[in-house]
Scaffold this active site. Sequence first.
Site, PDB file in Angstrom:
ATOM      1  CE  LYS A 175      -3.341  -2.463   0.877  1.00 30.74           C
ATOM      2  NZ  LYS A 175      -4.093  -3.258  -0.015  1.00 30.74           N
TER       3      LYS A 175
HETATM    4  C1  PLP Z   1      -5.623  -4.044   0.551  1.00 25.60           C
HETATM    5  C2  PLP Z   1      -7.018  -3.736   1.136  1.00 25.60           C
HETATM    6  C3  PLP Z   1      -8.091  -4.245   1.847  1.00 25.60           C
HETATM    7  C4  PLP Z   1      -7.052  -5.250   3.093  1.00 25.60           C
HETATM    8  O1  PLP Z   1      -6.220  -5.048   3.728  1.00 25.60           O
HETATM    9  P1  PLP Z   1      -6.033  -5.766   4.906  1.00 25.60           P
HETATM   10  O2  PLP Z   1      -3.926  -5.307   4.992  1.00 25.60           O
HETATM   11  O3  PLP Z   1      -4.776  -7.358   3.378  1.00 25.60           O
HETATM   12  O4  PLP Z   1      -6.687  -6.819   5.564  1.00 25.60           O
HETATM   13  C5  PLP Z   1      -9.321  -3.637   2.465  1.00 25.60           C
HETATM   14  N1  PLP Z   1      -9.829  -2.761   1.632  1.00 25.60           N
HETATM   15  C6  PLP Z   1      -8.850  -2.277  -0.106  1.00 25.60           C
HETATM   16  C7  PLP Z   1      -9.515  -1.463  -1.080  1.00 25.60           C
HETATM   17  C8  PLP Z   1      -7.622  -2.761  -0.441  1.00 25.60           C
HETATM   18  O5  PLP Z   1      -6.784  -2.595  -1.265  1.00 25.60           O
END
Ligand code: PLP
Length: 363
Positions: free
Chosen positions: A186
């Site tokens: 991210k």
């Molecule tokens: C990555 C993501 C999540 C979940 O995050 P995690 O830390 O992997 O549980 C939720 N919503 C969106 C849109 C994402 O891209």
Amino acid sequence: MVPFLDLKAVNRPYRDAIAQAMERVLDSGWYIMGQELTAFEKSWALYCGTKEAIGVANGLDALILILRAYGFDPGAEVIVPANTYIASILAISANQLTPVLAEPDPKTYNLDPNEIERLITPKTKAILVVHLYGQLADMAAINAIAQKHHLKVIEDCAQSHGALSPDGRRAGNLGDAAGFSFYPGKNLGALGDAGAVTTNDPELAERLRSLRNYGSHKKYYNEVKGVNSRLDELQAAVLAAKLPHLDPENQHRQARAAQYLAGIKNPLIELPQSGPKAGHVWHLFVIQTDERDRLAEYLKAKGIGTLVHYPVPPHQQKAYSEWKHLSFPITEAIHQRILSLPMGPCLSESETNQVIEALEAYR
Ligand SMILES: *Cc1c(COP(=O)(O)O)cnc(C)c1O
């Protein structure tokens, strides 16, 4: 060779600061729920402009716990975009609530306010807005609808860290509560799983602090049936070390996106569209084309990495076989046509030009 995203390169510039933070935690002898978490929560709340930030184990848990903390009755409906990542929808199902899928605006990939109004029933309790690929949804319109119908607005900010709304507020401060993921890929990424909730509601924040820690404020005294979903000291320290670089990295992404937008003119390729003042931190740069797999193969042969976010829409996933009779033509077309180009804080100007040249030569 242009990789889709090179995480080793992403973290390399901060190696010393990260190593120092990790050593500090190692030597502290305190690894869960300590001063690193408190310090990061303060910085994250300050960055987002919210009163509160609560660290949790990951982005999915952030969303699950927000919905749990609101205590909606089982079967209550939550409106969510049909083209989101599965986690947004799993968070609703995990609370025995009903996800109500909304077709997105095919141009911005985000929730279409008109579609939301159409889906509201007496059972609707919340709108789960996803700022997909890094672009803010139309929050002014969505908040107006929510106010009219007394709905909670929950933001899924997993892809939109730092995105600024037209009135200068950041993602995570545009609804009632927001869930963030700090998964390594991210825009702000940990070295493992990590997440957070932001909100301006101190009571909700207190419930979340209890829920993430076995339903307890005081060790061995449990007020509610909570879970173990804590952001550990090591990840909190790493995130705090990387946070000062988030804005410059987002600006780097914006410069690369501007380069793609100006350089790609091939009529076989549709560029992502953003509203005139839409905050966008370009977690992903997602184009559309009729023969997506052919284009991906073509770029791969030239050493250019791409990915598809996401190949199968949630309503066609095996996990949601109860929805297999449903049809969402806009969402289905998006999933067949999208391709994510290389994007990230380490993508260079010349690499971007390489991708543009390859795309311009594509027939
Ligand atoms: C990555 C993501 C999540 C979940 O995050 P995690 O830390 O992997 O549980 C939720 N919503 C969106 C849109 C994402 O891209």
